[in-house]
Design an enzyme around this catalytic site. Sequence first.
Site, PDB file in Angstrom:
ATOM      1  N   GLY A 127       0.659  -1.375   0.133  1.00 39.28           N
ATOM      2  CA  GLY A 127      -0.092   0.134   0.055  1.00 39.28           C
ATOM      3  C   GLY A 127       0.876   1.241  -0.040  1.00 39.28           C
ATOM      4  O   GLY A 127       2.167   1.238   0.059  1.00 39.28           O
ATOM      5  N   PRO A 128       0.262   2.240  -0.139  1.00 40.70           N
ATOM      6  CA  PRO A 128       0.917   3.623  -0.299  1.00 40.70           C
ATOM      7  C   PRO A 128       1.628   3.945   1.101  1.00 40.70           C
ATOM      8  O   PRO A 128       1.110   3.410   2.100  1.00 40.70           O
ATOM      9  CB  PRO A 128      -0.216   4.636  -0.714  1.00 40.70           C
ATOM     10  CG  PRO A 128      -1.455   3.889  -0.224  1.00 40.70           C
ATOM     11  CD  PRO A 128      -1.136   2.745  -0.334  1.00 40.70           C
ATOM     12  N   PRO A 129       2.470   4.881   1.066  1.00 39.74           N
ATOM     13  CA  PRO A 129       3.184   5.216   2.701  1.00 39.74           C
ATOM     14  C   PRO A 129       2.204   5.988   3.478  1.00 39.74           C
ATOM     15  O   PRO A 129       1.301   6.655   3.128  1.00 39.74           O
ATOM     16  CB  PRO A 129       4.216   6.204   2.024  1.00 39.74           C
ATOM     17  CG  PRO A 129       4.440   6.134   0.739  1.00 39.74           C
ATOM     18  CD  PRO A 129       3.201   5.373   0.039  1.00 39.74           C
ATOM     19  N   GLY A 130       2.248   5.595   4.515  1.00 41.14           N
ATOM     20  CA  GLY A 130       1.399   6.337   5.866  1.00 41.14           C
ATOM     21  C   GLY A 130       0.146   5.472   5.927  1.00 41.14           C
ATOM     22  O   GLY A 130      -0.565   6.410   6.530  1.00 41.14           O
ATOM     23  N   VAL A 131      -0.052   4.332   5.708  1.00 48.42           N
ATOM     24  CA  VAL A 131      -1.434   3.775   5.669  1.00 48.42           C
ATOM     25  C   VAL A 131      -1.407   2.891   6.948  1.00 48.42           C
ATOM     26  O   VAL A 131      -2.395   2.098   7.085  1.00 48.42           O
ATOM     27  CB  VAL A 131      -2.021   3.000   4.551  1.00 48.42           C
ATOM     28  CG1 VAL A 131      -2.167   4.038   3.457  1.00 48.42           C
ATOM     29  CG2 VAL A 131      -0.904   2.068   4.131  1.00 48.42           C
ATOM     30  N   GLY A 132      -0.211   2.726   7.599  1.00 49.84           N
ATOM     31  CA  GLY A 132      -0.186   1.771   8.574  1.00 49.84           C
ATOM     32  C   GLY A 132       0.437   0.555   8.636  1.00 49.84           C
ATOM     33  O   GLY A 132       0.395  -0.320   9.401  1.00 49.84           O
ATOM     34  N   LYS A 133       1.419   0.170   7.598  1.00 51.56           N
ATOM     35  CA  LYS A 133       1.859  -1.147   7.344  1.00 51.56           C
ATOM     36  C   LYS A 133       2.632  -1.538   8.436  1.00 51.56           C
ATOM     37  O   LYS A 133       2.646  -2.710   8.747  1.00 51.56           O
ATOM     38  CB  LYS A 133       2.416  -1.101   5.848  1.00 51.56           C
ATOM     39  CG  LYS A 133       1.508  -1.043   4.682  1.00 51.56           C
ATOM     40  CD  LYS A 133       2.442  -1.105   3.511  1.00 51.56           C
ATOM     41  CE  LYS A 133       3.611  -0.001   3.325  1.00 51.56           C
ATOM     42  NZ  LYS A 133       2.909   1.386   3.225  1.00 51.56           N
ATOM     43  N   THR A 134       3.530  -0.780   9.006  1.00 55.05           N
ATOM     44  CA  THR A 134       4.540  -1.171   9.967  1.00 55.05           C
ATOM     45  C   THR A 134       3.882  -1.468  11.257  1.00 55.05           C
ATOM     46  O   THR A 134       4.131  -2.242  12.032  1.00 55.05           O
ATOM     47  CB  THR A 134       5.808  -0.051  10.042  1.00 55.05           C
ATOM     48  OG1 THR A 134       6.322  -0.081   8.669  1.00 55.05           O
ATOM     49  CG2 THR A 134       6.775  -0.576  10.979  1.00 55.05           C
ATOM     50  N   SER A 185      -4.095   1.990 -18.622  1.00 54.14           N
ATOM     51  CA  SER A 185      -5.363   2.393 -18.141  1.00 54.14           C
ATOM     52  C   SER A 185      -5.888   3.886 -18.297  1.00 54.14           C
ATOM     53  O   SER A 185      -7.111   4.298 -17.985  1.00 54.14           O
ATOM     54  CB  SER A 185      -5.534   2.247 -16.473  1.00 54.14           C
ATOM     55  OG  SER A 185      -4.544   3.100 -15.949  1.00 54.14           O
ATOM     56  N   LYS A 200      -8.047   4.295  -7.221  1.00 53.35           N
ATOM     57  CA  LYS A 200      -8.463   5.286  -7.966  1.00 53.35           C
ATOM     58  C   LYS A 200      -9.965   6.321  -7.803  1.00 53.35           C
ATOM     59  O   LYS A 200     -10.137   7.354  -7.845  1.00 53.35           O
ATOM     60  CB  LYS A 200      -8.514   4.621  -9.337  1.00 53.35           C
ATOM     61  CG  LYS A 200      -7.382   4.485 -10.114  1.00 53.35           C
ATOM     62  CD  LYS A 200      -7.612   3.588 -11.512  1.00 53.35           C
ATOM     63  CE  LYS A 200      -6.293   3.276 -12.130  1.00 53.35           C
ATOM     64  NZ  LYS A 200      -6.295   2.531 -13.148  1.00 53.35           N
TER      65      LYS A 200
END
Length: 872
Positions: A431-438, A757, A800
């Site tokens: 996912g994009p940065p800052g979405v809480g993966k870590t 796309s 999107k």
Amino acid sequence: MANKKKTVDEQQQLALPEDEEQTIDTTTQDDAPRDVDVAGAELPAEAQESAGSGSNPAQEIEVHLPDELPILPLRGLVVYPQTTIPLNVGQPRSIRLVDETVAGDRLVGLIASKDPDLETPSPDDIYEYGTLAQIHRLFRAPDGTIRLLVQGVARIRVTGYTSTEPYLRAHVEMVPEEVEESLEVQALMRSVVEMFGRMADLAPSIPSELLNAALSVEDPLQLVYALATYTRLDLDAQQNLLRLDSTLEKLRTLMSVLTKELEVLELGHKIQTEAQSEMEKMQREYFLREQLKAIQRELGEGDEQLVEVEEFRRKIEEAHMPEEAEREARRELDRLQRLPTAAAEYGVIRTYLDWLVNLPWDVRTDDNLDIAHAREVLEEDHYGLKDVKARILEYLAVRKLRQERVGEREERPQSDLVRREREGAILCFVGPPGVGKTSLGISIARAMGRKFTRLSLGGVRDEAEIRGFRRTYIGAMPGRMIQTLRRVESRNPVIMLDEVDKLGRDFRGDPASALLEVLDPEQNHEFRDHYLDVPFDLSEVMFITTANTLETIPEPLLDRMEIIMLSGYTEREKVQIAKQYLVPRQIRENGLRPDELTLTDEALAQIIRDYTREAGVRGLEREIGRVARKVVTRIAEGRDGHAEIEAKEIPDLLDHPRFRYQNEIAERTSDTPGVAVGLSVTAAGGDILFIEAAQMPGSKGFQYTGQLGQVMQESARAAFSYVRSKAKDLGLPEDYFEHRDVHLHVPAGAIPKDGPSAGVTMATALASLFTGRPVRGNVAMTGEITLRGQVMPVGGIKDKVLAAHRAGLDTVILPRHNEVDLDDVPDDVRQSMTFIPVDSVDKALDAALVPADRAVPDAQPNAEDKVPMGEV
């Protein structure tokens, strides 16, 4: 000072008193015979001591210079007047010269050859100045050579050669030196003697008799020649000293040479002293160590090495290693016991054993598989992310059920014995940065009661970073995986491999290939680090990887992982995340009390819309931190004790807004044919992009700009070809493209773009340009097209749609095959937007373009193609 080697005609050696070696013509035998006089009598002791001392062995010699003087060429040697020198003669012509000279007046001219390597120099090959010498003693060796003791009498100069056979003969003249009597001469003599004395202290090869004789010499010329004989000089310097007429100049030259030689000797003595001191220190430490061992044995304590070996033996017993690892550890311990502690290999083996015994071979934490507890922890740490939380709970539930029913499980069928039972999947959060993966990984570890550690892989290019370095290298150490396990002291931690999509590769290997052994359940139960070279079981480790995009992850590595997509947050989710997590954290980090800062929902929404453009919340937290620091400044100045920030105050605190999606879309699309809004997915999440088309007079030209990738360039050509093929349906004349050039541009031009796309968006922009019908300002679109006008499905629909929602667009045109992907879109977003699924470009144009009879940008799409709000 090294012994000085002297030669005549050839490079040879002669054993002399006081260990002085001087050579001429041939090599000296190892057993040097006794020195005898011409008649065969033995040399008296006082005569031997005078050799080379600079003093005359007898009284003053009265010399009558003959008309023709035999010349004996010297190789690499200059004989000075008033000095006694031993010589060795071996060439036939030189032996004949000596025989005939000894039978006569015993006078011979000693002149150095210009080239020491020349065996039979001619008159042109020898110097002009030499020394008249008298042969005092002669000895014939068994090998046929003759050994002489000659005394320099006076300086001579050759005026002309009379013959060259059977040996050189020449007319010579005496050239007396000038002996000045002045205070400068006396001062130079004292300085030369003092410096020579210092040299004698540093060079044992200088005879003490020579030093004593130099101290008593009053004749400056005799002093110069005596000291020059025992000083290291090259041939040109020796000859120059003989050639100088002034004794004062000779003293100055000798002083310069002695100064340089003394510096060399002092430096050599310093180096030798330091080396000897280091050796003495090592010997002293060795003796002290041996004494300490003896004392320890007397006290019954045992020596240090024995204590260390026993300590390692105890740790090996307690480590509960696998059989192969324990066998290797005991073998290395036996080697360590036999080695001395000063050996270089001792430290290498000790470090290896230290790594082995400190790894968590049998240390693990008990899993907390309470699903209710795990759900509570995940809800407490993260807002939203329902699908991700559900998958994590499923993972924990499977592990719990397997543990509870371990005795009820049936035997595995024979057909499945080739595969190992897997402990669980390798999760990959994308996912994009800052979405809480870590932070999700931290929550999983907390929910399970396991230790957590994070290993960043971004920029790692060396395979040894994963597998370690072999012990053959100096300073070798294990790879990051083994280091991490030793650091967390558990064999079943949660290890998060961050940024797995940013692994590099170069000449040092491919780290992604090394990760295959780590992440593959079929292999990681016997992971072999190059440094340890014994298997370590990684199957109990829970690996979680993170990435921003899947495109850069190698396919074999991607195949070992279960992908869990984390999309960006909606505005409502960001407001809730800010209220529950971000604002309280910034209040703590900036030293505020909870009642000193409050942000209303409207203020947070304005920050999200006008000051951030991201899928995650990192930028939002930075902006909240800026607001908090403004409040801290006010409190520090004693102005406000409580601040409730409303939306109208945000511009005063954060300056002018950075982003205005709604204004930008209105400015770029309002009443402007040829501009369409597309949707894209990047590593930072979903985003909108503008596609602009322009036409000008020309001849069927078509170009595209904006750093388009190969696939996107093909989409542009396909869109242009399709629109040209539909010229009649669009109401265009048949010769419309005959006299026009078309330019397609995708800002921003500095950002690379690629992917299929954007085909629908490009075709819409071109059709809008040619028909003069603007694209509706509230519509965004995505989809790949074919030359026949079909709209093909694309990926990233959720990202999107969220990007369109963030930009304030309420209508999205998407491929009909992607309708099912709208289930992933949050309910609040679906209810606030309209989706138009299409399967052909014609339907997309009908929905996107303003009707020809009323060019109103905000007109609604055709009713029959519209999906009601909240429905798919």
